[in-house]
Scaffold this active site. Structure first.
Site, PDB file in Angstrom:
ATOM      1  N   ASP A  94     -10.977  -1.210 -10.180  1.00 43.17           N
ATOM      2  CA  ASP A  94     -10.862   0.060 -10.894  1.00 43.17           C
ATOM      3  C   ASP A  94      -9.591   0.149 -11.719  1.00 43.17           C
ATOM      4  O   ASP A  94      -9.546   0.877 -12.716  1.00 43.17           O
ATOM      5  CB  ASP A  94     -10.897   1.226  -9.901  1.00 43.17           C
ATOM      6  CG  ASP A  94     -12.305   1.553  -9.427  1.00 43.17           C
ATOM      7  OD1 ASP A  94     -13.260   0.989  -9.981  1.00 43.17           O
ATOM      8  OD2 ASP A  94     -12.443   2.368  -8.499  1.00 43.17           O
ATOM      9  N   ALA A 124     -17.542  -1.257  -7.430  1.00 51.28           N
ATOM     10  CA  ALA A 124     -16.808  -2.069  -6.460  1.00 51.28           C
ATOM     11  C   ALA A 124     -17.239  -3.528  -6.536  1.00 51.28           C
ATOM     12  O   ALA A 124     -16.416  -4.439  -6.387  1.00 51.28           O
ATOM     13  CB  ALA A 124     -17.020  -1.523  -5.046  1.00 51.28           C
ATOM     14  N   GLU A 140       0.842  -1.192   0.000  1.00 50.68           N
ATOM     15  CA  GLU A 140       0.000   0.000   0.000  1.00 50.68           C
ATOM     16  C   GLU A 140       0.882   1.250   0.000  1.00 50.68           C
ATOM     17  O   GLU A 140       1.799   1.379   0.803  1.00 50.68           O
ATOM     18  CB  GLU A 140      -0.916  -0.016   1.226  1.00 50.68           C
ATOM     19  CG  GLU A 140      -1.595   1.294   1.570  1.00 50.68           C
ATOM     20  CD  GLU A 140      -2.426   1.865   0.445  1.00 50.68           C
ATOM     21  OE1 GLU A 140      -2.452   3.103   0.304  1.00 50.68           O
ATOM     22  OE2 GLU A 140      -3.057   1.089  -0.315  1.00 50.68           O
ATOM     23  N   ARG A 182     -17.641   3.430   2.986  1.00 50.40           N
ATOM     24  CA  ARG A 182     -16.495   2.653   2.499  1.00 50.40           C
ATOM     25  C   ARG A 182     -15.451   2.470   3.594  1.00 50.40           C
ATOM     26  O   ARG A 182     -14.898   1.386   3.769  1.00 50.40           O
ATOM     27  CB  ARG A 182     -15.855   3.365   1.308  1.00 50.40           C
ATOM     28  CG  ARG A 182     -16.690   3.448   0.062  1.00 50.40           C
ATOM     29  CD  ARG A 182     -15.970   4.199  -1.038  1.00 50.40           C
ATOM     30  NE  ARG A 182     -14.844   3.442  -1.539  1.00 50.40           N
ATOM     31  CZ  ARG A 182     -14.831   2.777  -2.680  1.00 50.40           C
ATOM     32  NH1 ARG A 182     -15.908   2.778  -3.451  1.00 50.40           N
ATOM     33  NH2 ARG A 182     -13.773   2.120  -3.072  1.00 50.40           N
ATOM     34  N   ARG A 208     -20.606  15.289  -2.384  1.00 53.81           N
ATOM     35  CA  ARG A 208     -21.081  14.338  -1.379  1.00 53.81           C
ATOM     36  C   ARG A 208     -21.199  15.018  -0.027  1.00 53.81           C
ATOM     37  O   ARG A 208     -20.454  15.944   0.291  1.00 53.81           O
ATOM     38  CB  ARG A 208     -20.106  13.161  -1.244  1.00 53.81           C
ATOM     39  CG  ARG A 208     -19.844  12.374  -2.510  1.00 53.81           C
ATOM     40  CD  ARG A 208     -18.933  11.205  -2.179  1.00 53.81           C
ATOM     41  NE  ARG A 208     -18.633  10.371  -3.338  1.00 53.81           N
ATOM     42  CZ  ARG A 208     -17.429  10.254  -3.879  1.00 53.81           C
ATOM     43  NH1 ARG A 208     -16.410  10.928  -3.372  1.00 53.81           N
ATOM     44  NH2 ARG A 208     -17.237   9.473  -4.921  1.00 53.81           N
TER      45      ARG A 208
END
Length: 455
Positions: free
Chosen positions: A332, A345, A52, A134, A216
């Site tokens: 993605d 997703a 990551e 999420r 959002r």
């Protein structure tokens, strides 16, 4: 970190006395799809490392929903993944999902204001979305990963996949390197793995602007109820209208309302290197100023300053392949989609299931001394690419179409609610009526043919 369900296997002895090394998988990217794929591999006793780029696991606080098909894949991947979703999810309490006319010009004094005009509804059992934030779902899954699976601060800059080498070499920006038998790029819409796999100059290496921008927000559920009505606030609903639409549903165990405002943008996105730009509530308010008063009130619940998200996808330039050699892309990274079908997703989770099932077959052949290794891995990834290509390419284009359908910009439907419903259901059936068992069976069958030299 959680307990290890299946300890990664060490080199195993076989009847011929030779040691068979374990399969070693590298996942680039620690988002939802990368972590779910890692859990699926761990559940099958396959050694995996997640690389990551960030200093910690992080996801946008955006709302997300998972249909039945995605949940079925989670169950097959590792039942604990579905359990994790169940702990943070909010399910629709209604029998239907309703689509409203948000452009209703009724005045504030109208007794029917809160409801507006119902355009159409669809049975909830078909959509069957489980919704959550999420970030909440990601953290629930991260807690299930065995200690030491993840390495942070690892930004991929290069991989070397040479036929003569037993391993793929990964190089990172901090100067470190790693080796793996196979690499899965789950590094998102701006995937470095995709750029390396296709070439930096390939059109599909870079997503393009869909001419939609979204805003959002989260608000206390009582505030959302005051704007939209109590019934709507606790439901998964959409408001449609000219050149814009809204989506809202409850999250965080029904204490918060998640709201999304999507607006058509005729201009090009200012900076193609970032998908976000600072904005204000006033910009959203101007786009919805002529809509129904209930929508105007909902916009007022947004913070004064907020981010504007440009919706980028791969509809203009779909990736021609999802795998080359012992490296592949998923989620993605392979087929970034706009959010207007709500299953981007979910498609990534389908990808993950196919990959872990095929890699488990390679692992089993390796341990049995059946001549597996780099050729088997290449065959498995080619199979994955072939099996997943048609469905995911269709989803990317159809999702972009749905954004225009909801905003009354699609020529075949216009603002005709009956045509919109028919078009929605025709497309959505391809998502709902999907045979997960058949997908996995087809993948295994094709892999077997590739290994036998029949493909």
């Amino acid at each position: 970190m959680g307990d290890v369900v299946n300890e990664p296997r060490n080199a195993l002895g076989n009847e011929d006395g030779a040691l068979r090394p374990p399969l070693d998988v590298a996942i680039v990217g620690g988002g939802l799809v990368g972590v779910i794929a890692a859990l699926g591999l761990v559940h099958r006793g396959i050694r995996v490392t997640v690389y990551e780029r960030g200093a910690k696991f992080q996801e946008l606080g955006a709302g997300i929903g998972f249909p039945r098909v995605a949940r079925e894949c989670m169950q097959r991947m590792d039942p604990r993944v579905l359990d994790a979703l169940a702990r943070v999810t909010q399910q629709n309490p209604h029998d239907t999902v309703r689509y409203w006319d948000g452009f209703n010009p009724r005045t504030k004094e109208s007794s029917e204001l809160k409801e507006g005009a119902l355009l159409f509804d669809v049975p909830e059992r078909d959509l069957a979305f489980w919704s959550c934030l999420r970030s909440h779902f990601l953290l629930e899954m991260v807690a299930l990963l065995p200690e030491g699976v993840t390495q942070f601060g690892k930004r991929l800059v290069e991989y070397i996949d040479e036929e003569k080498s037993d391993k793929v070499v990964l190089r990172f920006a901090d100067g470190s390197r790693a080796e793996a038998d196979v690499v899965i790029g789950c590094d998102g819409i701006h995937s470095t793995t995709r750029k390396l796999l296709l070439g930096a100059d390939h059109p599909a290496s870079h997503p393009t602007y869909s001419h939609k921008k979204i805003f959002r927000g989260l608000a206390p559920i009582n505030a959302v109820a005051n704007a939209l009505g109590v019934d709507k606030a606790h439901d998964y609903i959409m408001h449609l209208g000219p050149n814009a639409h809204t989506l809202s549903f409850p999250v965080n165990n029904g204490t918060l309302g998640y709201m999304l405002f999507a607006i058509h943008d005729a201009d090009e996105w200012a900076d193609p290197h970032t998908m976000t730009a600072p904005s204000t509530r006033d910009q959203v308010a101007r786009a919805f100023q002529s809509w129904g008063p209930h929508i105007v009130e909902a916009v007022s619940l947004l913070p004064e300053k907020l981010d504007m998200y440009g919706v980028f996808d791969m509809a203009d330039h779909p990736a021609p392949i999802y795998a080359a050699g012992r490296v592949c892309i998923a989620g993605d990274a392979a087929h970034a989609s706009s959010p207007f079908h709500g299953v981007g997703a979910g498609m990534g989770i389908e990808d993950a299931l196919v990959l872990v099932e095929l890699l488990a077959q390679v692992r089993d052949q390796n341990e049995a001394g059946a001549g597996a290794g780099p050729p088997a891995l290449t065959a498995a990834l080619k199979t994955f690419s072939t099996v997943r290509m048609e469905r995911t390419h269709w989803l990317v284009q159809s999702s972009r179409d749905m954004g225009n359908i909801y905003q009354w910009r699609y020529p075949d439907t216009g603002r005709d609610s009956a045509k919109i419903k028919a078009e929605f259901e025709r497309r959505a059936r391809k998502i709902w009526d999907f045979d997960v068992d058949g997908m996995v069976a087809d993948a295994k069958k094709e892999y077997g043919k590739r290994r036998a030299g029949e493909l």
